[in-house]
Design an enzyme around this catalytic site. Structure first.
Site, short mmCIF file in Angstrom:
data_model
loop_
_atom_site.label_atom_id
_atom_site.label_comp_id
_atom_site.label_asym_id
_atom_site.label_seq_id
_atom_site.Cartn_x
_atom_site.Cartn_y
_atom_site.Cartn_z
CE LYS A 52 -3.87 -2.39 2.17
NZ LYS A 52 -4.68 -2.68 3.35
CD GLN A 96 -3.67 -4.29 6.45
OE1 GLN A 96 -3.76 -3.25 5.81
NE2 GLN A 96 -4.12 -5.43 5.99
CG ASP A 119 -9.57 -0.02 4.76
OD1 ASP A 119 -9.39 -0.49 3.61
OD2 ASP A 119 -8.75 -0.11 5.68
N1 GUN Z 1 -7.20 -6.78 6.25
C1 GUN Z 1 -7.58 -7.57 5.21
N2 GUN Z 1 -8.08 -6.80 4.21
C2 GUN Z 1 -8.02 -5.53 4.62
C3 GUN Z 1 -8.38 -4.29 4.02
O1 GUN Z 1 -8.89 -4.20 2.90
N3 GUN Z 1 -8.14 -3.19 4.78
C4 GUN Z 1 -7.61 -3.25 6.02
N4 GUN Z 1 -7.43 -2.12 6.68
N5 GUN Z 1 -7.27 -4.38 6.60
C5 GUN Z 1 -7.47 -5.50 5.90
#
Ligand code: GUN
Length: 288
Positions: A52, A96, A119
């Site tokens: 990311k 995350q 998100d």
């Molecule tokens: N953990 C698994 N997928 C995601 C996601 O799309 N965003 C975040 N923040 N954590 C995750």
């Protein structure tokens, strides 16, 4: 059969977004900032977060990375979010998941200002999605719809079957497909005779996180198969779908890796630029 090349599409989208980010920054004269918070040492999460951050670099988005100890308290984590919520240089905040067990995920996520919730996990953004109002959409579901659109796969009227009912994938995806006039079914651990249901699917999405879960006997001839699974087997990354046998039956299929995964990151970038634009547009309107 055609393989849906998520890697290629996501690279195209990232190029488009780089241009969009440049234009937005030019208009408002400020950097686009994304705060990325990682708690603990989960190896998979570390890889996602690294990807990311490198996507941000590619697009000219400023990322601010917070690697926090597994031992951090919920109060400390929430106080960081409070600071970022009022930080003018930050347009998006990403925590995350998963978080360590002693932290209540919902309390942390819902502390994020909805306007910075790139998100799309907060109650406010989830509620907007449910009601069909404009919202920041969860990245993986948004990426799946984008892939189907870029391959001109008809969603309206399609029978869609989603395997898995998570808050991150299954539930938001249900609403996105419904908005696009599909007939949607979600299957989960208590569903009986799953094959009878999956065999009705024009579009079958698997997000259960179990290797070999979907085999050729579960797939209708000519279906579109979207594999969201990320499983490790003998040191290899594989999806939920038995690719080699299913690909002989379906019209389209996403590979793992190189299918849905790269789209998730592209959509995070899209949401970050969107959050930036909306915030600065609002400021302009307030000042005029
Ligand atoms: N953990 C698994 N997928 C995601 C996601 O799309 N965003 C975040 N923040 N954590 C995750």
């Amino acid at each position: 059969m055609q393989i849906i090349d998520g890697k290629l599409i996501s690279e195209t989208i990232r190029m488009e977004l780089k241009t969009a980010a440049g234009i937005a920054k030019g208009r408002y004269g400020k950097d686009i900032g994304l705060a990325v918070i990682l708690v603990g040492e989960n190896q998979a999460s570390k890889v996602y977060v690294k990807n990311k951050i490198s996507a941000c670099q590619q697009l000219g988005i400023v990322s601010r990375f917070y690697q926090l100890s597994e031992m951090i308290s919920q109060v400390e984590l929430i106080s960081l979010i409070d600071k970022l919520n009022v930080d003018d240089a930050i347009s998006g905040i990403l925590v995350q998941l998963p978080l360590p067990k002693h932290i209540l995920e919902a309390s942390v996520i819902d502390r994020i200002s909805p306007d910075k919730d790139v998100d799309g996990f907060t109650l406010v953004q989830a509620g907007r999605l449910l009601k069909g109002e404009q919202s920041l959409l969860p990245c993986t579901p948004k990426g799946i719809i984008e892939l189907l659109d870029r391959y001109n796969i008809e969603i309206s009227g399609a029978n869609v079957v989603i395997l898995g009912r998570s808050n991150i994938v299954g539930k938001p995806l249900f609403h996105l497909f419904l908005q696009r006039n599909a007939t949607v079914t979600i299957c989960h651990t208590k569903t009986r005779n799953i094959s009878d249901i999956t065999l009705t699917a024009d579009i079958l999405v698997s997000a259960v996180g179990r290797a070999h879960f979907v085999n050729a006997r579960m797939v209708k001839d000519g279906a579109v198969v979207i594999d969201v699974g990320i499983n490790h087997e003998n040191g290899k990354l594989i999806g939920d779908v038995e690719f080699d046998t299913v690909k002989e039956k379906c019209a389209y299929i996403t590979p793992v890796p190189g299918g849905v995964g790269p789209m998730t990151i592209a959509m995070l970038m899209s949401n970050t630029i969107e959050a930036y634009r909306r915030r600065h547009e609002n400021e302009c309107n307030l000042n005029s």
